[in-house]
Scaffold this active site. Structure first.
Site, mmCIF file in Angstrom:
data_model
loop_
_atom_site.group_PDB
_atom_site.id
_atom_site.type_symbol
_atom_site.label_atom_id
_atom_site.label_comp_id
_atom_site.label_asym_id
_atom_site.label_seq_id
_atom_site.Cartn_x
_atom_site.Cartn_y
_atom_site.Cartn_z
ATOM 1 N N ALA A 57 40.317 39.422 45.173
ATOM 2 C CA ALA A 57 40.192 37.846 44.943
ATOM 3 C C ALA A 57 40.241 37.611 43.647
ATOM 4 O O ALA A 57 40.493 38.390 42.770
ATOM 5 C CB ALA A 57 38.760 37.763 45.529
ATOM 6 N N GLY A 94 39.656 42.423 47.224
ATOM 7 C CA GLY A 94 40.012 41.501 48.263
ATOM 8 C C GLY A 94 41.373 41.880 48.809
ATOM 9 O O GLY A 94 41.723 41.711 49.984
ATOM 10 N N GLU A 154 41.001 44.819 50.907
ATOM 11 C CA GLU A 154 40.187 44.273 52.067
ATOM 12 C C GLU A 154 41.240 43.505 53.122
ATOM 13 O O GLU A 154 40.913 43.633 54.338
ATOM 14 C CB GLU A 154 39.174 43.537 51.958
ATOM 15 C CG GLU A 154 37.994 44.247 50.961
ATOM 16 C CD GLU A 154 36.886 43.454 50.274
ATOM 17 O OE1 GLU A 154 37.444 42.666 49.476
ATOM 18 O OE2 GLU A 154 35.817 43.539 50.702
ATOM 19 N N GLU A 166 35.291 46.489 42.755
ATOM 20 C CA GLU A 166 34.377 45.494 42.543
ATOM 21 C C GLU A 166 33.221 45.969 41.671
ATOM 22 O O GLU A 166 32.565 45.380 40.650
ATOM 23 C CB GLU A 166 33.688 44.777 43.867
ATOM 24 C CG GLU A 166 34.927 44.138 44.450
ATOM 25 C CD GLU A 166 35.509 44.743 45.393
ATOM 26 O OE1 GLU A 166 35.607 46.171 45.447
ATOM 27 O OE2 GLU A 166 36.353 44.079 46.205
HETATM 28 N N1 CAA Z 1 42.004 37.883 39.677
HETATM 29 C C1 CAA Z 1 42.329 36.889 38.649
HETATM 30 N N2 CAA Z 1 43.706 37.528 38.139
HETATM 31 C C2 CAA Z 1 44.111 38.477 38.183
HETATM 32 C C3 CAA Z 1 43.587 39.445 39.131
HETATM 33 C C4 CAA Z 1 42.307 39.089 39.785
HETATM 34 N N3 CAA Z 1 41.710 40.123 40.885
HETATM 35 N N4 CAA Z 1 44.250 40.569 39.126
HETATM 36 C C5 CAA Z 1 45.094 40.323 38.000
HETATM 37 N N5 CAA Z 1 45.078 39.112 37.506
HETATM 38 C C6 CAA Z 1 45.871 38.576 36.366
HETATM 39 C C7 CAA Z 1 45.537 39.052 35.190
HETATM 40 O O1 CAA Z 1 44.282 38.342 34.591
HETATM 41 C C8 CAA Z 1 46.863 38.649 34.301
HETATM 42 O O2 CAA Z 1 46.873 37.412 34.177
HETATM 43 P P1 CAA Z 1 47.278 36.658 32.785
HETATM 44 O O3 CAA Z 1 48.562 37.312 32.458
HETATM 45 O O4 CAA Z 1 46.970 35.662 32.767
HETATM 46 O O5 CAA Z 1 46.318 37.468 31.623
HETATM 47 C C9 CAA Z 1 47.678 38.960 35.468
HETATM 48 O O6 CAA Z 1 47.212 38.843 36.755
HETATM 49 C C10 CAA Z 1 48.384 40.530 35.390
HETATM 50 O O7 CAA Z 1 47.470 41.405 35.312
HETATM 51 P P2 CAA Z 1 47.011 42.530 34.149
HETATM 52 O O8 CAA Z 1 47.696 42.078 32.888
HETATM 53 O O9 CAA Z 1 45.955 42.810 34.308
HETATM 54 O O10 CAA Z 1 48.095 43.759 34.735
HETATM 55 P P3 CAA Z 1 47.928 45.211 34.375
HETATM 56 O O11 CAA Z 1 49.135 45.929 34.900
HETATM 57 O O12 CAA Z 1 47.707 45.335 32.866
HETATM 58 O O13 CAA Z 1 46.776 45.614 35.455
HETATM 59 C C11 CAA Z 1 45.755 45.746 37.563
HETATM 60 C C12 CAA Z 1 46.846 45.453 36.743
HETATM 61 C C13 CAA Z 1 44.749 47.045 37.375
HETATM 62 C C14 CAA Z 1 45.535 45.379 38.935
HETATM 63 C C15 CAA Z 1 44.314 44.618 36.776
HETATM 64 O O14 CAA Z 1 44.879 43.335 36.697
HETATM 65 C C16 CAA Z 1 43.072 44.532 37.391
HETATM 66 O O15 CAA Z 1 42.350 45.298 37.248
HETATM 67 N N6 CAA Z 1 42.759 43.527 38.257
HETATM 68 C C17 CAA Z 1 41.653 43.330 38.582
HETATM 69 C C18 CAA Z 1 41.326 44.076 40.150
HETATM 70 C C19 CAA Z 1 39.940 43.755 40.541
HETATM 71 O O16 CAA Z 1 38.915 44.126 39.964
HETATM 72 N N7 CAA Z 1 40.017 43.319 41.911
HETATM 73 C C20 CAA Z 1 38.574 42.908 42.547
HETATM 74 C C21 CAA Z 1 38.503 41.395 42.360
HETATM 75 S S1 CAA Z 1 36.878 41.138 43.042
HETATM 76 C C22 CAA Z 1 37.140 40.818 44.732
HETATM 77 O O17 CAA Z 1 38.327 41.209 45.197
HETATM 78 C C23 CAA Z 1 35.867 40.479 45.281
HETATM 79 C C24 CAA Z 1 36.014 40.840 46.960
HETATM 80 O O18 CAA Z 1 35.671 41.768 47.561
HETATM 81 C C25 CAA Z 1 36.621 39.812 47.761
#
Ligand code: CAA
Length: 258
Positions: free
Chosen positions: A66, A109, A112, A132
């Site tokens: 998400a 998400g 999910e 998360e």
């Molecule tokens: N939300 C918003 N933006 C996200 C995102 C997310 N979940 N995942 C990645 N992005 C964005 C980053 O912020 C980045 O944007 P900018 O270029 O503007 O900074 C862009 O996508 C590229 O991401 P990274 O630079 O981080 O890429 P990476 O290759 O270094 O890392 C990754 C990839 C490991 C997937 C890392 O992006 C990451 O850890 N993302 C978040 C994963 C996460 O925690 N997901 C759970 C979200 S909460 C949820 O989903 C709740 C639920 O149950 C519904």
């Protein structure tokens, strides 16, 4: 390829292929994207010519979760008033068969979303996880529940409590995905599986899906009664008559979805 910006829709015979298309955010599932996905699914539901749906992202990311940037400053009251997460459940209950074609990140998400689909075909590069906990919350779109149902308590606990990522191979060993294919062919594999499902009589497919989902929701005797009712009901369909007659006459059945 048609459709709107965040969801690209393609029709291939009796299949719809929906591609998440927000590459700059690794397909993070924000409100706008999930709105479009919901609208696309609503249209597909009404289109009798479409018999199965494949949902894919890009090679790099199915979906990285998400959208954290849409919720980082929200309160509990604001989150609970927001219907956003209900869309995962709506996908889970979608009446036609759904297959997630997952390559790259399927996190939070995104994982999910894949779990809400009926089956998952993964590329060798796919990475699944519920991270998360690492950002102070828990999965909120069915992760704890669907993982517990799919993998059992111990395995779900480990994934959700550590937030660790698993590779496609480990996901296959855990029973999280149906099959793993090379990056070059995972989408074709998913489409092939969808075609196989789409070739089945649609009323029986719908009843089968209904029964399996119901079984995950209720006790054994309720589930068995419900299955039997659905089985009986199919005897009022033309497809049942045709399917069984074709068997007896040693010919291929022609199903009409009636
Ligand atoms: N939300 C918003 N933006 C996200 C995102 C997310 N979940 N995942 C990645 N992005 C964005 C980053 O912020 C980045 O944007 P900018 O270029 O503007 O900074 C862009 O996508 C590229 O991401 P990274 O630079 O981080 O890429 P990476 O290759 O270094 O890392 C990754 C990839 C490991 C997937 C890392 O992006 C990451 O850890 N993302 C978040 C994963 C996460 O925690 N997901 C759970 C979200 S909460 C949820 O989903 C709740 C639920 O149950 C519904």
């Amino acid at each position: 390829m048609g459709g709107s910006e965040l969801i690209l829709q393609e029709t291939r015979g009796s299949l719809a292929l929906l591609r998440l298309n927000r590459p700059q955010a690794l397909n993070a599932l924000n409100h706008a994207l999930m709105d479009e996905l919901e609208n696309a699914l609503d249209r597909i539901e009404k289109d009798a010519a479409i018999r199965a749906v494949v949902i894919a992202g890009s090679e790099r990311a199915f979906a990285a979760g998400a959208d954290i940037k849409e919720m980082d400053s929200k309160t509990s009251e604001q989150m609970s008033a927001d219907p956003h997460l209900g869309r995962w459940d709506k996908l889970g209950a979608f009446p036609k068969p759904t297959i997630a074609a997952v390559s790259g990140f399927a996190l939070g998400g995104g994982c999910e979303l894949a779990l809400a689909c009926d089956m998952i075909v993964a590329s060798e590069s796919a990475v699944f996880g519920q991270p998360e906990i690492l950002i102070g919350v828990i999965p909120g779109a069915g992760g704890t529940v669907r993982l517990a149902k799919a993998l059992g308590k111990q395995r779900a606990m480990e994934l959700v409590l550590t937030g660790r990522r698993v590779t496609a191979r480990e996901a296959a060993a855990l029973g999280l995905v149906n099959r793993v294919a090379p990056v070059e062919s995972y989408l074709d594999e998913a489409l092939k599986l969808a075609e196989q499902v789409a070739a089945q009589p649609p009323l029986a497919a719908r009843a089968a899906k209904t029964s399996i989902l119901h079984a995950l929701d209720v006790g054994l005797s309720d589930a068995l009664s419900a299955e039997r009712r659905l089985f009986w009901e199919l005897f009022d369909t033309e497809d049942q008559k045709e399917g069984m007659k074709a068997f007896v006459e040693k010919r291929k059945a022609v199903f009409r979805g009636r």
